[in-house]
Design a protein around this motif. Structure first.
Motif, PDB file in Angstrom:
ATOM      1  N   TYR A 103       0.801  -1.227   0.000  1.00  0.00           N
ATOM      2  CA  TYR A 103       0.000   0.000   0.000  1.00  0.00           C
ATOM      3  C   TYR A 103       0.839   1.286   0.000  1.00  0.00           C
ATOM      4  N   ALA A 104       1.801   1.370   0.905  1.00  0.00           N
ATOM      5  CA  ALA A 104       2.592   2.601   1.015  1.00  0.00           C
ATOM      6  C   ALA A 104       3.321   2.884  -0.299  1.00  0.00           C
ATOM      7  N   LYS A 105       3.804   1.835  -0.917  1.00  0.00           N
ATOM      8  CA  LYS A 105       4.534   1.991  -2.180  1.00  0.00           C
ATOM      9  C   LYS A 105       3.601   2.490  -3.282  1.00  0.00           C
ATOM     10  N   ILE A 106       2.417   1.926  -3.286  1.00  0.00           N
ATOM     11  CA  ILE A 106       1.442   2.304  -4.316  1.00  0.00           C
ATOM     12  C   ILE A 106       1.053   3.781  -4.173  1.00  0.00           C
ATOM     13  N   LEU A 107       0.915   4.237  -2.916  1.00  0.00           N
ATOM     14  CA  LEU A 107       0.575   5.652  -2.717  1.00  0.00           C
ATOM     15  C   LEU A 107       1.642   6.549  -3.326  1.00  0.00           C
ATOM     16  N   SER A 108       2.900   6.167  -3.160  1.00  0.00           N
ATOM     17  CA  SER A 108       3.925   7.036  -3.748  1.00  0.00           C
ATOM     18  C   SER A 108       3.893   6.944  -5.271  1.00  0.00           C
ATOM     19  N   ASN A 109       3.518   5.811  -5.819  1.00  0.00           N
ATOM     20  CA  ASN A 109       3.326   5.733  -7.273  1.00  0.00           C
ATOM     21  C   ASN A 109       2.215   6.689  -7.725  1.00  0.00           C
ATOM     22  N   ILE A 110       1.144   6.773  -6.934  1.00  0.00           N
ATOM     23  CA  ILE A 110       0.043   7.680  -7.291  1.00  0.00           C
ATOM     24  C   ILE A 110       0.534   9.135  -7.272  1.00  0.00           C
ATOM     25  N   GLU A 111       1.326   9.462  -6.251  1.00  0.00           N
ATOM     26  CA  GLU A 111       1.873  10.834  -6.178  1.00  0.00           C
ATOM     27  C   GLU A 111       2.689  11.150  -7.436  1.00  0.00           C
ATOM     28  N   GLU A 112       3.458  10.173  -7.870  1.00  0.00           N
ATOM     29  CA  GLU A 112       4.287  10.392  -9.060  1.00  0.00           C
ATOM     30  C   GLU A 112       3.421  10.687 -10.292  1.00  0.00           C
ATOM     31  N   VAL A 113       2.319   9.958 -10.399  1.00  0.00           N
ATOM     32  CA  VAL A 113       1.412  10.175 -11.527  1.00  0.00           C
ATOM     33  C   VAL A 113       0.795  11.563 -11.427  1.00  0.00           C
ATOM     34  N   ARG A 114       0.358  11.895 -10.206  1.00  0.00           N
ATOM     35  CA  ARG A 114      -0.315  13.182 -10.027  1.00  0.00           C
ATOM     36  C   ARG A 114       0.608  14.360 -10.293  1.00  0.00           C
ATOM     37  N   SER A 115       1.834  14.236  -9.880  1.00  0.00           N
ATOM     38  CA  SER A 115       2.727  15.373 -10.082  1.00  0.00           C
ATOM     39  C   SER A 115       3.018  15.581 -11.564  1.00  0.00           C
ATOM     40  N   ARG A 116       2.642  14.636 -12.388  1.00  0.00           N
ATOM     41  CA  ARG A 116       2.776  14.814 -13.850  1.00  0.00           C
ATOM     42  C   ARG A 116       1.416  15.039 -14.505  1.00  0.00           C
ATOM     43  N   LYS A 117       0.436  15.381 -13.663  1.00  0.00           N
ATOM     44  CA  LYS A 117      -0.924  15.724 -14.095  1.00  0.00           C
ATOM     45  C   LYS A 117      -1.721  14.549 -14.654  1.00  0.00           C
ATOM     46  N   GLY A 118      -1.273  13.340 -14.401  1.00  0.00           N
ATOM     47  CA  GLY A 118      -2.049  12.168 -14.823  1.00  0.00           C
ATOM     48  C   GLY A 118      -3.350  12.090 -14.036  1.00  0.00           C
ATOM     49  N   ARG A 119      -4.391  11.578 -14.665  1.00  0.00           N
ATOM     50  CA  ARG A 119      -5.679  11.435 -13.972  1.00  0.00           C
ATOM     51  C   ARG A 119      -5.749  10.042 -13.365  1.00  0.00           C
ATOM     52  N   VAL A 120      -5.989   9.991 -12.053  1.00  0.00           N
ATOM     53  CA  VAL A 120      -5.943   8.690 -11.377  1.00  0.00           C
ATOM     54  C   VAL A 120      -7.338   8.208 -10.986  1.00  0.00           C
ATOM     55  N   ILE A 121      -7.645   6.987 -11.352  1.00  0.00           N
ATOM     56  CA  ILE A 121      -8.811   6.292 -10.813  1.00  0.00           C
ATOM     57  C   ILE A 121      -8.249   5.200  -9.922  1.00  0.00           C
ATOM     58  N   ALA A 122      -8.666   5.180  -8.656  1.00  0.00           N
ATOM     59  CA  ALA A 122      -8.100   4.190  -7.737  1.00  0.00           C
ATOM     60  C   ALA A 122      -9.129   3.136  -7.351  1.00  0.00           C
ATOM     61  N   ILE A 123      -8.641   1.922  -7.216  1.00  0.00           N
ATOM     62  CA  ILE A 123      -9.429   0.854  -6.608  1.00  0.00           C
ATOM     63  C   ILE A 123      -8.835   0.687  -5.214  1.00  0.00           C
ATOM     64  N   ALA A 124      -9.628   0.960  -4.186  1.00  0.00           N
ATOM     65  CA  ALA A 124      -9.063   0.986  -2.830  1.00  0.00           C
ATOM     66  C   ALA A 124      -9.922   0.178  -1.866  1.00  0.00           C
ATOM     67  N   SER A 125      -9.370  -0.029  -0.672  1.00  0.00           N
ATOM     68  CA  SER A 125     -10.095  -0.799   0.347  1.00  0.00           C
ATOM     69  C   SER A 125     -11.077   0.097   1.084  1.00  0.00           C
ATOM     70  N   GLU A 126     -12.246  -0.445   1.351  1.00  0.00           N
ATOM     71  CA  GLU A 126     -13.258   0.258   2.128  1.00  0.00           C
ATOM     72  C   GLU A 126     -12.662   0.831   3.395  1.00  0.00           C
ATOM     73  N   GLY A 127     -13.042   2.050   3.724  1.00  0.00           N
ATOM     74  CA  GLY A 127     -12.557   2.639   4.969  1.00  0.00           C
ATOM     75  C   GLY A 127     -11.262   3.409   4.793  1.00  0.00           C
ATOM     76  N   ASP A 128     -10.684   3.369   3.609  1.00  0.00           N
ATOM     77  CA  ASP A 128      -9.421   4.071   3.364  1.00  0.00           C
ATOM     78  C   ASP A 128      -9.698   5.528   3.017  1.00  0.00           C
ATOM     79  N   ARG A 129      -9.424   6.423   3.978  1.00  0.00           N
ATOM     80  CA  ARG A 129      -9.687   7.844   3.712  1.00  0.00           C
ATOM     81  C   ARG A 129      -8.468   8.526   3.110  1.00  0.00           C
ATOM     82  N   GLU A 130      -7.332   7.918   3.362  1.00  0.00           N
ATOM     83  CA  GLU A 130      -6.077   8.515   2.917  1.00  0.00           C
ATOM     84  C   GLU A 130      -6.053   8.689   1.391  1.00  0.00           C
ATOM     85  N   ILE A 131      -6.635   7.729   0.712  1.00  0.00           N
ATOM     86  CA  ILE A 131      -6.579   7.715  -0.742  1.00  0.00           C
ATOM     87  C   ILE A 131      -7.298   8.933  -1.333  1.00  0.00           C
TER      88      ILE A 131
END
Ligand code: M6R
Length: 365
Positions: A283-311
């Motif tokens: 999970y922690a690794k994937i979050l940093s992958n998402i940050e990398e995408v976002r900082s390049r303006k990529g649009r992210v759709i995430a599949i996440a676990s219920e209860g995860d507010r961090e995402i």
């Protein structure tokens, strides 16, 4: 015949909770910590003694094979190799009677998979099959095997056959580890997780309308990237295959950490990135992958676990799935991806059950 659904594919996606229960029926006994697999019962000892297991398949069945590799290696601690049947058959592979070759095929008629089976037999390996169509050529020519019992799959895009294959591989991995590599208690825990999957899938299917809305954001894309790690890496490949085959949008699946080794160059505001970001040890690794995408303006759709507010700090487009242990996650995370492709394809006016240039079973090479 489509049971009130507009397409076979949608019907087959929605059948999955029931199909999953059928696959497990009479085979999974949670409280006893037992898996009974009639079709391979007499060969189980030989399987447990295999020096190596080679899985051969094509397409979606090959993706199921990759999940099988992770499951068998984790539970049974026997090395597994997964090969495209078409590569295996033409590269003079090293196979002997110490090996077990497992061929996976929904139709049981795929030409390359059948040829791989015949070659492995010639080389003296024990060959097992995982097929959906009863009495198909591959089912007949393997020494032993297991049927997926998913019922007829009509849509060209494989959905319920895939999840049934993964369940069979899960049961197989548990059966192979029993009395060897994992404790009775661990077996019970894992079987309980597996038995809970159908109800969790039913809950994901209830989000169909929300997933359809998300599909609107993808429908005009020209490319899409799917990322996952661990057990969800093969799901990323499968999600990308589902999208390209029925909506004709170019899509690639990657293990998330590989992004910085090339695909990151493609990311800009026109590149939707579908990230499987469930709460597991990646999970922690994937979050940093998402940050990398976002900082390049990529649009992210995430599949996440219920209860995860961090995402939600990282993207507003989140599809939630119930919590589950890592090994069963592919059975859950693939469901929103199937629905997403289905809706994108229908929004684009594509013929989802009969996509262009494709046949349900590829009986010529
Ligand atoms: O019948 P099989 O499982 O052997 O078929 C293998 C592939 O042709 C098949 O999975 C194909 O990739 C599907 N159209 C994927 O949805």
């Amino acid at each position: 015949e489509k049971g009130g659904f507009e397409h076979f594919m949608l019907k087959e996606i929605f059948e999955q909770p029931e199909v999953m229960r059928d696959v497990m029926r009479g085979r999974v006994r949670v409280e006893e910590g037992l898996v009974h697999l009639g079709g391979i019962h007499d060969y189980l000892d030989r399987l447990k003694q295999a020096k190596r297991i080679v899985i051969c398949a094509c397409g979606t069945s090959w993706h199921a094979g990759l999940i099988g590799e992770y499951l068998i290696e984790e539970f049974a601690r026997i090395p597994v190799e997964v090969d495209y049947a078409s590569e295996f058959r033409y590269r003079n592979p090293i196979v002997s009677s110490d090996d077990v070759v497992i061929v996976i095929s929904q139709s049981g008629e795929t030409a390359d998979t059948l040829a791989a089976l015949r070659l492995a037999r010639e080389k003296g390996a024990m060959v097992m099959g995982i097929c959906n169509v009863v009495g198909s050529t591959i089912a007949r020519e393997t020494l032993c095997g297991m049927y997926t019992h998913a019922g007829p799959e009509v849509g060209v895009a494989s959905t319920k056959a895939f999840t049934a294959q993964v369940i069979v591989l899960f049961m197989l991995a548990i059966a192979m580890s029993k009395g060897r590599t994992i404790s009775h208690e661990e077996i019970r825990l894992n079987l309980r997780e597996l038995a809970e999957v159908p109800d969790k899938v039913a809950r994901i299917l209830e989000q169909n309308d929300a997933i359809k809305e998300m599909a609107v954001k993808l429908k005009d894309a020209r490319n899409a990237l799917y990322l996952g790690r661990g057990y969800n890496f093969p799901v990323a490949l499968e999600g990308a295959l589902k999208l390209k085959e029925i909506s004709y949008i170019h899509a690639e699946g990657y293990p998330a950490a590989e992004m910085k080794h090339g695909p990151i160059a493609l990311i800009d505001e026109d590149m939707p990135v579908i990230v499987i970001a469930t709460r597991d040890n990646t999970y922690a690794k994937i979050l940093s992958n998402i940050e990398e995408v976002r900082s390049r303006k990529g649009r992210v759709i995430a599949i996440a676990s219920e209860g995860d507010r961090e995402i939600e700090r990282l993207t507003k487009d989140v599809i939630y799935i119930p919590q589950a242990s890592a090994a069963v996650l592919p059975l859950l995370t693939v469901i929103p991806l199937q629905l997403l492709s289905y809706h994108v394809a229908t929004l684009r006016g594509c013929n989802v059950d009969r996509p262009r240039n494709l046949a349900k079973s590829v009986t010529v090479e």
